[in-house]
Design an enzyme around this catalytic site. Structure first.
Site, PDB file in Angstrom:
ATOM      1  N   SER A  21      -5.216  -4.047   8.116  1.00 31.64           N
ATOM      2  CA  SER A  21      -3.845  -3.812   7.693  1.00 31.64           C
ATOM      3  C   SER A  21      -2.902  -4.861   8.302  1.00 31.64           C
ATOM      4  CB  SER A  21      -3.455  -2.378   8.063  1.00 31.64           C
ATOM      5  OG  SER A  21      -2.266  -2.000   7.441  1.00 31.64           O
ATOM      6  N   ASP A  59      -5.297   1.828  -2.619  1.00 33.68           N
ATOM      7  CA  ASP A  59      -4.532   1.214  -1.537  1.00 33.68           C
ATOM      8  C   ASP A  59      -3.491   0.287  -2.148  1.00 33.68           C
ATOM      9  OD1 ASP A  59      -3.595  -0.117   0.692  1.00 33.68           O
ATOM     10  OD2 ASP A  59      -5.507  -1.026   1.244  1.00 33.68           O
ATOM     11  N   HIS A  95      -6.197   3.371   2.057  1.00 38.00           N
ATOM     12  CA  HIS A  95      -5.704   2.562   3.161  1.00 38.00           C
ATOM     13  C   HIS A  95      -5.864   3.283   4.507  1.00 38.00           C
ATOM     14  CE1 HIS A  95      -3.490  -0.863   4.712  1.00 38.00           C
ATOM     15  NE2 HIS A  95      -2.963  -0.028   5.580  1.00 38.00           N
TER      16      HIS A  95
END
Length: 352
Positions: free
Chosen positions: A138, A292, A322
């Site tokens: 991320s 995501d 995610h």
């Protein structure tokens, strides 16, 4: 700044969020030496396999996710232990400074400084300087990509062996890519939150979030310049079947751009780096999840790397969302696809 954050209840929100995510203290690990150190004044946690090794080991610098706002060494303790044990590598988890207290480029600089220090001192950890990889999920994937680009042209340091980008966020120009619409309300990262985190990292506040989500923060000539890399046309058709609606053009607002123009800097948005930089990048691993908002950032970067002759291993979790990697074994819950994703990273590291 802090005053404004407090008034909006943002500070208390963030403090609470950090508390919730801080992770449990784990006991000793029978297979690993774990120590907290500082690399160039940046706090790090080093995981070293206890077993003796005939040859020098691989090294992995790990930058955690959490929107540049959340996350700590403790939050990612399980993930880093797993990586170190399963791939028989020395893992360095980096505690970079967090937003909104520390704005861009603080997190990037901390990750870069820790990486440089490690590359200069690999022999202290029994690590082969030619087999050091940066890795992050991320926001950490964003930092890994930025560090990798910055070091690509450096001749005074050993070259990075690879970069591992786990559902990375790589741009803040277009929050209307297909994955942003398809997954706008899918946990753990909503479309609005993605823009919110990017703005907190950039400016320490989330002003102009509405304009940034609409796309009125970027001048028309910039859109034209970046279109060749950012266009949804570069995303394979099969990712667009889940409904993508055409957008109405909106007007550019110069005043908003003034406040966010650093979004065009590759250290903040690595997808915008020039080809001359991208083609120097090391072998890459990119993991994307179907559900995501950041999926298309990963797909667009994969194409850019491949177009520039960089070898890419791509792993797509059809049933992934995610943040799933950090949930592979979370408070008794277990997501099989999270473990599959983590194992795909381990297998890639072992191939280096």
């Amino acid at each position: 700044q802090g005053r404004i954050l407090e008034k909006t209840g943002l500070c208390s929100q963030i403090t609470f969020g950090r508390y919730v995510r801080q992770g449990r203290k784990l006991g000793l690990d029978p297979k690993l030496f774990i120590q907290d150190l500082q690399f160039n004044k940046v706090p790090v946690r080093v995981y070293q396999p206890k077993a003796t090794s005939v040859e020098q080991r691989r090294g992995i610098l790990f930058f955690h996710g959490g929107g540049w706002v959340f996350g700590s060494l403790d939050t990612y303790e399980k993930v880093c232990r797993y990586l170190s044990r399963e791939s028989d590598s020395v893992v360095v988890s980096v505690q970079y400074r967090l937003a909104p207290e520390h704005k861009y480029p603080a997190a990037f600089e901390d990750c870069l400084n820790a990486t440089q220090h490690f590359l200069q001192n690999t022999e202290h950890y029994g690590v082969d300087p030619a087999r050091v990889t940066v890795c992050g999920d991320s926001a950490g994937g964003n930092l890994a990509a930025a560090v990798s680009q910055t070091l690509a042209g450096r001749s005074d340091l050993p070259k990075l062996r690879a970069q591992i980008l786990i559902y990375p966020g790589l741009q803040a120009l277009d929050f209307n890519l297909p994955s942003y619409h398809q997954n706008r309300g899918v946990p753990l990262l909503f479309r609005e939150r993605a823009a919110f985190f990017a703005l907190l990292y950039l400016n320490g506040d989330a002003m102009h979030m509405k304009e940034v989500l609409e796309g009125s923060h970027i001048p028309p000539e910039m859109w034209l310049k970046y279109r060749k890399w950012m266009s949804p046309d570069n995303i394979p058709e099969k990712f667009k079947v889940r409904g993508v609606k055409p957008l109405m053009p909106i007007d550019f607002i110069a005043e908003v751009y003034e406040g966010v123009k650093k979004f065009c800097e590759p250290n903040l948005c690595p997808l915008l780096a020039e080809d001359s930089v991208v083609h120097q990048l090391p072998e890459s691993f990119i993991l994307t999840c179907e559900y995501d908002v950041l999926r298309d950032d990963g797909l667009l970067y994969k194409k850019r790397l491949e177009d520039n002759g960089v070898r890419v291993t791509w792993y797509h979790l059809e049933d992934g969302f995610h943040g799933i990697i950090s949930l592979y074994d979370y408070c008794g819950f277990s997501f099989p696809s999270g473990k599959r994703g983590l194992d795909s990273v381990v297998n890639f590291v072992k191939s280096l």
